[in-house]
Motif scaffolding. Sequence first.
Motif, mmCIF file in Angstrom:
data_model
loop_
_atom_site.group_PDB
_atom_site.id
_atom_site.type_symbol
_atom_site.label_atom_id
_atom_site.label_comp_id
_atom_site.label_asym_id
_atom_site.label_seq_id
_atom_site.Cartn_x
_atom_site.Cartn_y
_atom_site.Cartn_z
ATOM 1 N N ASN B 132 0.850 -1.193 0.000
ATOM 2 C CA ASN B 132 0.000 0.000 0.000
ATOM 3 C C ASN B 132 0.885 1.241 0.000
ATOM 4 O OD1 ASN B 132 -1.811 2.104 0.682
ATOM 5 N ND2 ASN B 132 -3.204 0.589 1.562
ATOM 6 N N ILE B 133 0.491 2.240 -0.782
ATOM 7 C CA ILE B 133 1.346 3.420 -0.917
ATOM 8 C C ILE B 133 1.241 4.355 0.289
ATOM 9 C CG2 ILE B 133 1.291 3.376 -3.425
ATOM 10 C CD1 ILE B 133 -0.746 5.686 -3.285
ATOM 11 N N VAL B 134 0.174 4.242 1.080
ATOM 12 C CA VAL B 134 0.003 5.209 2.166
ATOM 13 C C VAL B 134 1.116 5.108 3.212
ATOM 14 C CG1 VAL B 134 -1.515 6.012 3.995
ATOM 15 C CG2 VAL B 134 -2.471 5.385 1.781
ATOM 16 N N PRO B 135 1.364 3.890 3.775
ATOM 17 C CA PRO B 135 2.493 3.838 4.720
ATOM 18 C C PRO B 135 3.807 4.206 4.054
ATOM 19 C CG PRO B 135 1.573 1.636 4.322
ATOM 20 C CD PRO B 135 0.656 2.613 3.681
ATOM 21 N N ALA B 136 3.993 3.837 2.798
ATOM 22 C CA ALA B 136 5.249 4.151 2.110
ATOM 23 C C ALA B 136 5.462 5.654 2.024
ATOM 24 C CB ALA B 136 5.232 3.537 0.708
ATOM 25 N N ILE B 137 4.398 6.376 1.647
ATOM 26 C CA ILE B 137 4.531 7.824 1.494
ATOM 27 C C ILE B 137 4.783 8.478 2.849
ATOM 28 C CG2 ILE B 137 3.207 9.910 0.972
ATOM 29 C CD1 ILE B 137 2.036 8.467 -1.417
ATOM 30 N N LEU B 138 4.036 8.044 3.864
ATOM 31 C CA LEU B 138 4.214 8.648 5.186
ATOM 32 C C LEU B 138 5.623 8.388 5.717
ATOM 33 C CD1 LEU B 138 0.766 7.918 6.855
ATOM 34 C CD2 LEU B 138 1.586 10.032 5.780
ATOM 35 N N LEU B 139 6.075 7.151 5.550
ATOM 36 C CA LEU B 139 7.411 6.802 6.030
ATOM 37 C C LEU B 139 8.479 7.616 5.299
ATOM 38 C CD1 LEU B 139 8.662 4.613 7.981
ATOM 39 C CD2 LEU B 139 9.280 3.384 5.890
ATOM 40 N N SER B 140 8.338 7.748 3.998
ATOM 41 C CA SER B 140 9.322 8.501 3.210
ATOM 42 C C SER B 140 9.393 9.947 3.663
ATOM 43 C CB SER B 140 8.946 8.477 1.736
ATOM 44 O OG SER B 140 8.932 7.168 1.272
ATOM 45 N N ARG B 216 3.599 -4.862 -7.100
ATOM 46 C CA ARG B 216 3.299 -3.536 -7.635
ATOM 47 C C ARG B 216 2.601 -2.738 -6.539
ATOM 48 N NH1 ARG B 216 0.896 -4.132 -13.242
ATOM 49 N NH2 ARG B 216 3.009 -4.042 -14.039
ATOM 50 N N ALA B 217 2.973 -1.480 -6.396
ATOM 51 C CA ALA B 217 2.372 -0.645 -5.358
ATOM 52 C C ALA B 217 0.897 -0.452 -5.639
ATOM 53 C CB ALA B 217 3.067 0.705 -5.306
ATOM 54 N N SER B 218 0.121 -0.293 -4.566
ATOM 55 C CA SER B 218 -1.313 -0.121 -4.772
ATOM 56 C C SER B 218 -1.890 0.786 -3.699
ATOM 57 C CB SER B 218 -2.021 -1.475 -4.718
ATOM 58 O OG SER B 218 -1.967 -1.958 -3.397
ATOM 59 N N PHE B 219 -3.056 1.327 -4.002
ATOM 60 C CA PHE B 219 -3.779 2.136 -3.037
ATOM 61 C C PHE B 219 -5.042 1.363 -2.675
ATOM 62 C CE2 PHE B 219 -6.911 5.554 -2.154
ATOM 63 C CZ PHE B 219 -6.308 6.094 -1.032
ATOM 64 N N PHE B 220 -4.999 0.644 -1.557
ATOM 65 C CA PHE B 220 -6.108 -0.188 -1.113
ATOM 66 C C PHE B 220 -6.705 -0.998 -2.258
ATOM 67 C CE2 PHE B 220 -5.913 3.388 1.852
ATOM 68 C CZ PHE B 220 -5.677 2.678 3.031
ATOM 69 N N GLY B 221 -5.825 -1.719 -2.933
ATOM 70 C CA GLY B 221 -6.309 -2.604 -3.980
ATOM 71 C C GLY B 221 -6.222 -2.042 -5.390
ATOM 72 N N ILE B 222 -6.143 -0.700 -5.500
ATOM 73 C CA ILE B 222 -6.032 -0.110 -6.839
ATOM 74 C C ILE B 222 -4.552 -0.087 -7.226
ATOM 75 C CG2 ILE B 222 -6.574 1.879 -8.275
ATOM 76 C CD1 ILE B 222 -8.514 2.740 -6.023
ATOM 77 N N GLU B 223 -4.205 -0.804 -8.257
ATOM 78 C CA GLU B 223 -2.795 -0.916 -8.613
ATOM 79 C C GLU B 223 -2.267 0.330 -9.303
ATOM 80 O OE1 GLU B 223 -1.442 -4.329 -10.629
ATOM 81 O OE2 GLU B 223 -1.561 -5.545 -8.811
ATOM 82 N N MET B 224 -1.017 0.655 -8.980
ATOM 83 C CA MET B 224 -0.394 1.846 -9.550
ATOM 84 C C MET B 224 0.226 1.509 -10.898
ATOM 85 S SD MET B 224 -0.841 4.317 -7.557
ATOM 86 C CE MET B 224 -2.178 3.906 -6.479
ATOM 87 N N SER B 225 -0.582 1.492 -11.928
ATOM 88 C CA SER B 225 0.003 1.281 -13.249
ATOM 89 C C SER B 225 -0.737 2.173 -14.220
ATOM 90 C CB SER B 225 -0.133 -0.183 -13.657
ATOM 91 O OG SER B 225 -1.489 -0.545 -13.628
ATOM 92 N N GLY B 226 -0.046 2.571 -15.247
ATOM 93 C CA GLY B 226 -0.670 3.414 -16.260
ATOM 94 C C GLY B 226 -1.181 4.714 -15.667
ATOM 95 N N MET B 227 -2.405 5.066 -16.021
ATOM 96 C CA MET B 227 -2.953 6.350 -15.609
ATOM 97 C C MET B 227 -3.162 6.450 -14.099
ATOM 98 S SD MET B 227 -3.095 8.496 -17.970
ATOM 99 C CE MET B 227 -4.266 9.778 -17.547
ATOM 100 N N THR B 228 -3.394 5.349 -13.416
ATOM 101 C CA THR B 228 -3.593 5.427 -11.962
ATOM 102 C C THR B 228 -2.379 6.065 -11.287
ATOM 103 O OG1 THR B 228 -4.194 3.144 -12.381
ATOM 104 C CG2 THR B 228 -4.792 4.069 -10.247
#
Lengths: 253, 420
Positions: B132-140, B216-228
């Motif tokens: 999940n990208i949320v903990p990653a972003i907060l940690l960074s 692949r990184a995701s936001f609560f199930g939504i995968e970070m690829s392409g336009m997302t």
Amino acid sequence: MMGNAVLSVADVQKNFAGLRALSDIDLQIEEGKTHAIIGPNGAGKSTLLNVCVGRLAPDQGAVVFHGQVITGKKPHEINQLGIARVFQTPEIFPDLTLLQNVMAPAYARRDGPIRLNLLTRLDDDKDVRLEAEHILEDVGLAAKRHDEASALSRGDKRRLELAMCLVQHPKLLLLDEPTAGMSRLDTNRTIDLLKRIKERGMTKVIIEHDMHVVFSLADKVSVLAQGRIIAEGTPDEVRADPKVQEAYLGGAH
Amino acid sequence: MDTTPQNNTPQTTAPQTTAPAEPQRSAHYHHSTDLPTQLPPRGPDMRPLWPPKVDILMTVLFAVAVFTMPIWLQPFGAAYPDLMQRFAIFGIFAIGFNILFGLTGYLSFGHAAFLGVGSYAAVWSFKLLSLNIVPAILLSIGIAGLFALAIGYVSLRRSGIYFAILTLAFAQMCYNLAYSVLTPITNGETGLRVLRDDPRVLDALVTGTSEVAVPRASFFGIEMSGMTGFWTCAVCLLIAFYIALRITRSPFGMMLRGIKSNQTRMNYIGFNTRPYTLVAFVVSGMYAGLAGALLAVVDPLAGAERMQWTASGEVVLMTILGGAGTLLGPFLGAVLIKYFENIFSALSDSTLFQAFSFLPDTAREVVVTIVSPFVGEGWHLTLGVLFMLVVIFLPGGLTEGFRRIARALRGGSGKKESSQ
Ligand SMILES: Nc1ncnc2c1ncn2[C@@H]1O[C@H](COP(=O)(O)OP(=O)(O)OP(=O)(O)O)[C@@H](O)[C@H]1O
Ligand SMILES: [Mg+2]
């Protein structure tokens, strides 16, 4: 020592690489009075103020403000105790508007040396804004409040700097040639302004070359020459002193 | 609004040359009914310096411009997610850098270190915590902030060129450490990547297993690829922009500009300036951390080359090219530099030969020989030339250029401004 001395300078000495800029300076600034310091160029007047506000450390001696030794303190600490200074060459914020120039010191006075208010709005602090507006009116710069300070004339810059000090309601105001570079008219307006502050009971030290200003404002005059105080007294006493006339009329050594 | 009687009361100041002396203050506050009403009031009218409405409008316009990038970038051939998300990410980097450089005037040459730290922290979060990208972003953001606190604390003891050199030295230290002592953390030259069977304790808690087919990184199930990936970066950019706007309009922001304008004066009106510059440094470091995290979000790997001094220099260029100290300038600079990087670095000698095929053979040889050092690997040469031109002819950056054009256009029709 007198009981009502706001600032006392005791036995201060300062050398610059062999040059004796100040020696054996003893000075009492009395509460509510306007104390003028006069003297020829290079006499050490600005150096004395630099020692008072923490820009320079004296080699010897101490400066005491309201019973507290302030030598060794940082400039912002000294300011927070209630000493504001107008510099010989105007120290303003050239890139900010006049209003912001005056609001910044008002904030420092209200919030202290550190307040990290990142997400409040400048416009929410109505008290600060109103105070700044009033001071700008007082010094006659209100019409230019949204101009950048760099666009001001030299005399206006001085008045702005004065406003920046006045907005802090300092206990002691140090003025280093506040009317230098001003027209006669602006000089008179500044004298009037300073007289009005005096009515409010603010203690002032003023360095001046313009004797008209000195005699209009000063209760007491100290004469500095070659780093020493050579005379002290009321304006009339000092004017009559032969030592002073000698110092000014070329007999500087 | 305030309720003091002087509000809305137009004030007439006698022309200064005829004023006998400073009038009493009360004399300024009389009503004058004979003034035309459209004349701006000149007493303490207390009109806001930055009306909140204008700020909101600005943010909305910015949001519209960012979210419609897939449409209006099409004619430029730039409307694909990989490039647009780079616009957003480096826009965040530059907007944050501007909080330090644009507001306080302290020129850091080491901000890429925080970008790199942010990327590593995000990838480690993907490995150990969750995809999940949320903990990653907060940690960074947090770790980049801590790094900035330490580096800023030391570097801010000096100003000007010494400050710049200190930050550069620290960043190069980080860069070299990443390749040597810290290889257990950074995985050296190979770079740090997310593996299928990393422990990911949070994911394991929720789903029972930490193994995935393609990490692949995701936001609560939504995968970070392409336009997302682009939409995610765009949302972050918008938040970053709004926070920067608020900081600029805050008393703190004004103090930062005071420090840039005259630090001595700040001290003599009672400010302890060091904490102000340190907070600005840390905030801009956190912005860089966010940008680094997003680089890992759209492509979950991290390498030390992100920390190299050229990357630090690039964000300086972006900010100055767009206009240091302005709100939109840094973003504009980031977009332009990334856009031209994309074009110029893709060109090669063979594409040049095609482009100049209309010329006779010998002339073509000459032209290609002259142009080729400026493209492909050598695109930094182009960047250098561009930068030189801007600094010499437009020291205020492109924003200043637009302002000049706008003023020139208005000059013919509206003489109102000059008469005030
Ligand atoms: N920072 C410094 N370093 C070295 N010498 C200095 C420094 N500041 C002042 N001086 C010297 O000390 C002496 C006193 O200077 P000061 O500025 O106090 O004079 P002043 O009385 O204010 O003169 P003026 O009326 O011209 O302003 C001068 O000879 C000056 O050159
Ligand atoms: Mg002097």
